[in-house]
Design an enzyme around this catalytic site. Structure first.
Site, short mmCIF file in Angstrom:
data_model
loop_
_atom_site.label_atom_id
_atom_site.label_comp_id
_atom_site.label_asym_id
_atom_site.label_seq_id
_atom_site.Cartn_x
_atom_site.Cartn_y
_atom_site.Cartn_z
N TYR A 149 0.69 -1.04 -0.46
CA TYR A 149 -0.20 0.03 0.39
C TYR A 149 0.79 1.05 0.17
O TYR A 149 0.52 2.17 -0.99
CB TYR A 149 -0.90 -0.51 1.33
CG TYR A 149 -2.32 0.85 1.07
CD1 TYR A 149 -2.92 0.85 0.34
CD2 TYR A 149 -1.33 1.91 2.11
CE1 TYR A 149 -3.98 2.12 0.83
CE2 TYR A 149 -2.46 3.09 2.19
CZ TYR A 149 -3.86 3.19 1.33
OH TYR A 149 -4.94 4.12 1.77
N LYS A 153 0.88 4.06 -2.74
CA LYS A 153 0.47 5.77 -2.96
C LYS A 153 1.65 6.83 -3.02
O LYS A 153 0.97 7.44 -3.66
CB LYS A 153 -0.16 5.82 -0.94
CG LYS A 153 -1.54 5.02 -1.20
CD LYS A 153 -2.25 5.67 -1.73
CE LYS A 153 -3.81 4.73 -1.75
NZ LYS A 153 -4.74 5.60 -2.78
#
Length: 262
Positions: A149, A153
């Site tokens: 993640y 991002k």
């Protein structure tokens, strides 16, 4: 900030931050298209706010191109895109994170943001105007045990900068908002299940609280509005001061509110 008459597309718009953006844009006059993999939820929200709904898997480039063409044929040119579609990841040791888990996070959070931005942004660029707001994360700005993640991002933040430069002369602005720990339904469920400790989430921020989906939506609307007409390529953290508070435990922690001091 009025968006009367403008067409706004929200990916992942049926829940959480996307739903807050959908509602707030509609309240301020925009014609909102709620896109989501869960069509039933998208349709329910669209009916509530007077918008329209469309099923969309952002991980598919073809699906994004088809959605952009369909929306523009049905409603007209899209003025605003908010790329809120995303999936979360459990904090796991790197060696325990499966290849399938990594691929799904990257497919939706990173490639999905790219697919939507290019499908709608290229059309905006040909017309000479438009605003895109990507939803990144403070996880893309700091080291965390989110080994898929966080890098995804971080990539969203950098692609935002790249696309801002790519389309700047064509009248398209591209900015990112990086939410901190946001009290979405997903996080609320994790807290209720005992998987997250709200005191830790709140205590790690300068303001001593989590942020709400509406906090994020306010920032998104600002960046999408004419008030931000000279702003492009930025990443705006909305985190209740989590980023600035991280080093203070080294010095004994954040000071209490002045009103609580003797």
């Amino acid at each position: 900030m009025s968006f009367t008459g403008r067409i706004a597309v929200i990916t992942g718009g049926a829940s959480g931050i996307g739903a807050a953006c959908s509602r707030m844009l509609a309240e301020r006059g925009a014609k909102v298209v709620v896109t989501d993999r869960d069509l039933a939820r998208a349709q329910a929200l669209a009916a509530e706010i007077g918008g329209s709904a469309l099923t969309l898997d952002v991980g598919s480039r073809a699906a994004n191109d088809e959605a952009a063409a369909e929306i523009e044929a049905r409603l007209g040119p899209v003025d605003i895109l908010v790329t809120s579609a995303g999936v979360l990841q459990r904090p796991l040791r790197a060696e325990l994170l499966s290849e399938a888990d990594v691929e799904e996070v990257v497919r939706i959070d990173q490639i999905g943001t790219w697919n939507s931005s290019v499908a709608f942004g290229a059309r905006m660029a040909r017309r000479g105007q438009g605003s895109i707001v990507t939803i990144a994360s403070i996880a893309g700005m700091r080291s965390m045990p989110l080994h898929a993640y966080s890098p995804a991002k971080a990539a969203v933040i950098e692609m935002t900068r790249c696309l801002a430069a790519e389309w700047g002369r064509s009248g398209v602005r591209v900015n990112a908002v990086s939410p901190g720990f946001t009290l979405t339904p997903a996080l609320a469920n994790a807290i209720a299940a005992g998987e997250r400790d709200p005191s830790l989430l709140e205590g790690a921020s300068a303001q001593g609280r989590m942020v709400t989906p509406e906090d994020i939506a306010e920032a998104v609307l600002f960046l999408a509005s004419d008030a931000a007409r000279s702003i492009t390529g930025i990443n705006l953290p909305v985190d209740a001061g989590w980023l600035v508070a991280g080093s203070w435990p080294t010095y004994g922690g954040l000071p209490p509110a002045r009103g609580n001091l003797p």
